[in-house]
Design an enzyme around this catalytic site. Sequence first.
Site, PDB file in Angstrom:
ATOM      1  N   SER A 139      -6.485 -11.815  27.770  1.00 25.26           N
ATOM      2  CA  SER A 139      -5.894 -11.708  29.105  1.00 25.26           C
ATOM      3  C   SER A 139      -6.423 -12.814  30.004  1.00 25.26           C
ATOM      4  O   SER A 139      -7.583 -13.235  29.871  1.00 25.26           O
ATOM      5  CB  SER A 139      -6.277 -10.352  29.694  1.00 25.26           C
ATOM      6  OG  SER A 139      -5.924 -10.296  31.054  1.00 25.26           O
ATOM      7  N   TYR A 163     -12.774  -3.818  32.187  1.00 23.36           N
ATOM      8  CA  TYR A 163     -11.649  -4.163  31.306  1.00 23.36           C
ATOM      9  C   TYR A 163     -11.725  -5.643  30.907  1.00 23.36           C
ATOM     10  O   TYR A 163     -11.620  -5.997  29.725  1.00 23.36           O
ATOM     11  CB  TYR A 163     -10.312  -3.867  32.011  1.00 23.36           C
ATOM     12  CG  TYR A 163      -9.129  -4.499  31.324  1.00 23.36           C
ATOM     13  CD1 TYR A 163      -8.657  -4.016  30.106  1.00 23.36           C
ATOM     14  CD2 TYR A 163      -8.485  -5.625  31.877  1.00 23.36           C
ATOM     15  CE1 TYR A 163      -7.582  -4.625  29.460  1.00 23.36           C
ATOM     16  CE2 TYR A 163      -7.418  -6.230  31.246  1.00 23.36           C
ATOM     17  CZ  TYR A 163      -6.966  -5.727  30.037  1.00 23.36           C
ATOM     18  OH  TYR A 163      -5.916  -6.340  29.400  1.00 23.36           O
ATOM     19  N   LYS A 167     -12.352  -7.744  27.091  1.00 23.99           N
ATOM     20  CA  LYS A 167     -11.564  -8.843  26.502  1.00 23.99           C
ATOM     21  C   LYS A 167     -12.470 -10.051  26.224  1.00 23.99           C
ATOM     22  O   LYS A 167     -12.357 -10.689  25.168  1.00 23.99           O
ATOM     23  CB  LYS A 167     -10.417  -9.229  27.441  1.00 23.99           C
ATOM     24  CG  LYS A 167      -9.364  -8.149  27.614  1.00 23.99           C
ATOM     25  CD  LYS A 167      -8.577  -7.945  26.333  1.00 23.99           C
ATOM     26  CE  LYS A 167      -7.573  -6.809  26.449  1.00 23.99           C
ATOM     27  NZ  LYS A 167      -6.909  -6.474  25.189  1.00 23.99           N
TER      28      LYS A 167
HETATM   29  P1  NAD Z   1       0.343  -0.631  26.410  1.00 19.64           P
HETATM   30  O1  NAD Z   1      -0.631   0.379  26.877  1.00 19.64           O
HETATM   31  O2  NAD Z   1       1.776  -0.433  26.725  1.00 19.64           O
HETATM   32  O3  NAD Z   1       0.203  -0.860  24.831  1.00 19.64           O
HETATM   33  C1  NAD Z   1      -1.025  -0.677  24.148  1.00 19.64           C
HETATM   34  C2  NAD Z   1      -0.729   0.198  22.939  1.00 19.64           C
HETATM   35  O4  NAD Z   1      -1.945   0.376  22.204  1.00 19.64           O
HETATM   36  C3  NAD Z   1      -0.222   1.578  23.307  1.00 19.64           C
HETATM   37  O5  NAD Z   1       0.910   1.877  22.528  1.00 19.64           O
HETATM   38  C4  NAD Z   1      -1.403   2.511  22.971  1.00 19.64           C
HETATM   39  O6  NAD Z   1      -0.954   3.793  22.593  1.00 19.64           O
HETATM   40  C5  NAD Z   1      -2.058   1.743  21.836  1.00 19.64           C
HETATM   41  N1  NAD Z   1      -3.488   2.006  21.651  1.00 19.64           N
HETATM   42  C6  NAD Z   1      -4.470   1.985  22.588  1.00 19.64           C
HETATM   43  N2  NAD Z   1      -5.661   2.236  22.022  1.00 19.64           N
HETATM   44  C7  NAD Z   1      -5.446   2.415  20.701  1.00 19.64           C
HETATM   45  C8  NAD Z   1      -6.268   2.714  19.596  1.00 19.64           C
HETATM   46  N3  NAD Z   1      -7.572   2.915  19.747  1.00 19.64           N
HETATM   47  N4  NAD Z   1      -5.717   2.812  18.371  1.00 19.64           N
HETATM   48  C9  NAD Z   1      -4.375   2.644  18.197  1.00 19.64           C
HETATM   49  N5  NAD Z   1      -3.538   2.382  19.215  1.00 19.64           N
HETATM   50  C10 NAD Z   1      -4.053   2.260  20.455  1.00 19.64           C
HETATM   51  O7  NAD Z   1      -0.148  -2.042  26.971  1.00 19.64           O
HETATM   52  P2  NAD Z   1       0.581  -3.454  26.938  1.00 19.64           P
HETATM   53  O8  NAD Z   1       0.893  -3.836  28.334  1.00 19.64           O
HETATM   54  O9  NAD Z   1       1.654  -3.463  25.922  1.00 19.64           O
HETATM   55  O10 NAD Z   1      -0.644  -4.365  26.479  1.00 19.64           O
HETATM   56  C11 NAD Z   1      -0.829  -4.734  25.132  1.00 19.64           C
HETATM   57  C12 NAD Z   1      -2.083  -5.564  25.031  1.00 19.64           C
HETATM   58  O11 NAD Z   1      -1.995  -6.689  25.891  1.00 19.64           O
HETATM   59  C13 NAD Z   1      -3.359  -4.835  25.444  1.00 19.64           C
HETATM   60  O12 NAD Z   1      -4.395  -5.264  24.591  1.00 19.64           O
HETATM   61  C14 NAD Z   1      -3.605  -5.329  26.857  1.00 19.64           C
HETATM   62  O13 NAD Z   1      -4.967  -5.270  27.195  1.00 19.64           O
HETATM   63  C15 NAD Z   1      -3.120  -6.756  26.754  1.00 19.64           C
HETATM   64  N6  NAD Z   1      -2.682  -7.349  28.027  1.00 19.64           N
HETATM   65  C16 NAD Z   1      -1.705  -6.741  28.756  1.00 19.64           C
HETATM   66  C17 NAD Z   1      -1.278  -7.328  29.962  1.00 19.64           C
HETATM   67  C18 NAD Z   1      -0.209  -6.682  30.810  1.00 19.64           C
HETATM   68  O14 NAD Z   1      -0.050  -7.105  31.955  1.00 19.64           O
HETATM   69  N7  NAD Z   1       0.538  -5.717  30.324  1.00 19.64           N
HETATM   70  C19 NAD Z   1      -1.856  -8.528  30.389  1.00 19.64           C
HETATM   71  C20 NAD Z   1      -2.850  -9.111  29.616  1.00 19.64           C
HETATM   72  C21 NAD Z   1      -3.251  -8.510  28.418  1.00 19.64           C
HETATM   73  C1  WQD Z   2      -0.079  -8.797  41.196  1.00 24.63           C
HETATM   74  C2  WQD Z   2      -0.085  -9.095  42.693  1.00 24.63           C
HETATM   75  C3  WQD Z   2      -1.631  -7.737  43.935  1.00 24.63           C
HETATM   76  C4  WQD Z   2       0.435  -3.928  43.222  1.00 24.63           C
HETATM   77  C5  WQD Z   2      -3.459  -7.227  36.452  1.00 24.63           C
HETATM   78  C6  WQD Z   2      -4.747  -7.178  35.684  1.00 24.63           C
HETATM   79  C7  WQD Z   2      -4.757  -8.217  34.613  1.00 24.63           C
HETATM   80  C8  WQD Z   2      -3.520  -8.154  33.727  1.00 24.63           C
HETATM   81  C9  WQD Z   2      -2.261  -8.056  34.516  1.00 24.63           C
HETATM   82  C10 WQD Z   2      -4.068  -6.970  31.709  1.00 24.63           C
HETATM   83  C11 WQD Z   2      -1.490  -9.128  43.305  1.00 24.63           C
HETATM   84  C12 WQD Z   2      -0.205  -7.438  44.346  1.00 24.63           C
HETATM   85  C13 WQD Z   2       0.047  -5.262  43.240  1.00 24.63           C
HETATM   86  C14 WQD Z   2       0.942  -3.330  44.414  1.00 24.63           C
HETATM   87  C15 WQD Z   2       0.655  -5.452  45.525  1.00 24.63           C
HETATM   88  N1  WQD Z   2      -3.517  -7.004  32.874  1.00 24.63           N
HETATM   89  N2  WQD Z   2       0.162  -6.004  44.373  1.00 24.63           N
HETATM   90  N3  WQD Z   2       1.042  -4.134  45.529  1.00 24.63           N
HETATM   91  O1  WQD Z   2      -3.802  -8.045  39.486  1.00 24.63           O
HETATM   92  O2  WQD Z   2      -2.624 -10.153  38.692  1.00 24.63           O
HETATM   93  O3  WQD Z   2      -3.352  -8.495  37.061  1.00 24.63           O
HETATM   94  O4  WQD Z   2      -2.376  -7.058  35.520  1.00 24.63           O
HETATM   95  O5  WQD Z   2      -4.762  -7.760  31.154  1.00 24.63           O
HETATM   96  O6  WQD Z   2      -5.912  -8.003  33.888  1.00 24.63           O
HETATM   97  O7  WQD Z   2      -5.814  -7.398  36.585  1.00 24.63           O
HETATM   98  O8  WQD Z   2      -1.438  -7.945  38.526  1.00 24.63           O
HETATM   99  O9  WQD Z   2       0.605  -6.701  39.057  1.00 24.63           O
HETATM  100  O10 WQD Z   2      -1.623  -5.658  39.623  1.00 24.63           O
HETATM  101  O11 WQD Z   2      -0.839  -7.617  40.944  1.00 24.63           O
HETATM  102  O12 WQD Z   2       0.769  -6.128  46.566  1.00 24.63           O
HETATM  103  O13 WQD Z   2       1.287  -2.155  44.457  1.00 24.63           O
HETATM  104  O14 WQD Z   2       0.608  -8.049  43.361  1.00 24.63           O
HETATM  105  O15 WQD Z   2      -2.479  -7.718  45.047  1.00 24.63           O
HETATM  106  O16 WQD Z   2      -1.477 -10.117  44.299  1.00 24.63           O
HETATM  107  P1  WQD Z   2      -2.885  -8.691  38.551  1.00 24.63           P
HETATM  108  P2  WQD Z   2      -0.795  -6.877  39.503  1.00 24.63           P
END
Ligand code: NAD
Ligand code: WQD
Length: 355
Positions: A139, A163, A167
């Site tokens: 991330s 979190y 990572k």
């Molecule tokens: P999500 O929660 O929709 O998907 C994660 C999946 O992993 C889920 O289906 C959950 O049931 C499964 N899971 C969790 N722990 C598990 C375990 N111990 N064993 C088996 N399955 C398990 O999240 P997402 O948004 O699809 O994110 C996927 C990956 O990307 C995650 O690693 C997350 O940290 C990373 N990520 C997400 C974002 C984002 O903004 N969505 C940004 C950066 C990184």
């Molecule tokens: C985006 C912008 C908020 C909600 C997070 C995690 C990051 C990654 C992605 C997994 C910011 C603003 C938000 C709301 C708002 N996830 N905001 N009102 O913070 O960039 O990243 O998600 O890895 O680790 O930290 O994303 O969508 O929460 O926020 O004004 O109700 O929207 O302040 O400027 P962020 P976000």
Amino acid sequence: MSEPAQAGQLPRILVAGGAGFIGTHTLVSLVQNGYRPLVLDNFSNSSPAALDRVRQITGAEVEAVRGDIRDGNALDQLFQRCADEGAPIECVLHLAALKAVGESSTKPLEYYDNNVTGTLRLLEAMLRAGVMRLVFSSSATVYGEPESLPFQERHRIAPTNPYGHTKAMVEQILRDFCAAQPRFVAVCLRYFNPIGAHESGLIGEDPRGEPNNLFPYIMRTAIGKAPFLRVFGNDYQTPDGTGVRDYLHVSDLADGHSKAIDFALAGNEGANFSAFNLGTGRGTSVLELVSAFERESGVRVPYQVTARRPGDIGEAWADPSLANQVLGWTAGRSVDQMCRDGWNWQKNNPDGYPE
Ligand code: NAD
Ligand code: WQD
């Protein structure tokens, strides 16, 4: 090392966490790019119904197993079964994690256990089975406060919440593991802000309870489930004062995984650990995203400006040029398309996936 698939067979990829938001979109991309995904998910934050939708989109069977990455015995059995079937796992795509930043501060042990211990158990099982290719969902949060923008892969790693630490720790574990195991290849993908949904409207983001992130909250407001959006601060050093992020279409992000698997399977002798930013390289403010969404959906999104959210940074966007050059990947879809596709999913599925 496990034997590669026989001629004519599609390479089999274990997709841990494949039923989630990014996982489901990635499954579609994998099938379209000639891979055979096998999902392992404990469904702690997802629904098996999402996988039926992936089957509907792709017309592919898409195998799935309910299980947890922390269960070493179950992993051993799964790898063995695939080998016995003559179609061993060639690469693991590891998306399985808990991902709520706020919750990670109140439940740090759960986050370290699931995300860090879970990865250790998975790596141990991979080593036992001789599966030597991994693509990991990292991330942009690993960077923390920017020293300069855009973020490049060589920027310091300094996350600011548990979190993010999980990572960064996994990245470090992978670096050390790659140094000890020269034949192991690990590719870390540092995602920026994935939003939107598959163009079919059949799969999308389905948060449980109150969404933490901006885009799902905009959609929740548009659908009438929240009275207004709270804009967290309008006094940042940005053009309109609201937070700026690098939003990318989840289908572009999904394609980044297929490219990363191509790269991992190619071997990359001498550089067996790598990390890539996956973003567009462009920043969009909260109010710009709200406007784009209103324009594309035709629905007004009422909002109120409130205090800054603790821990937030003003601006973040990627330098994606390394992924462009090395993986041959670019995020081409526009913010308008992200809004159109996200809304198409939300209005067709106001309550998310069926139970
Ligand atoms: P999500 O929660 O929709 O998907 C994660 C999946 O992993 C889920 O289906 C959950 O049931 C499964 N899971 C969790 N722990 C598990 C375990 N111990 N064993 C088996 N399955 C398990 O999240 P997402 O948004 O699809 O994110 C996927 C990956 O990307 C995650 O690693 C997350 O940290 C990373 N990520 C997400 C974002 C984002 O903004 N969505 C940004 C950066 C990184
Ligand atoms: C985006 C912008 C908020 C909600 C997070 C995690 C990051 C990654 C992605 C997994 C910011 C603003 C938000 C709301 C708002 N996830 N905001 N009102 O913070 O960039 O990243 O998600 O890895 O680790 O930290 O994303 O969508 O929460 O926020 O004004 O109700 O929207 O302040 O400027 P962020 P976000």
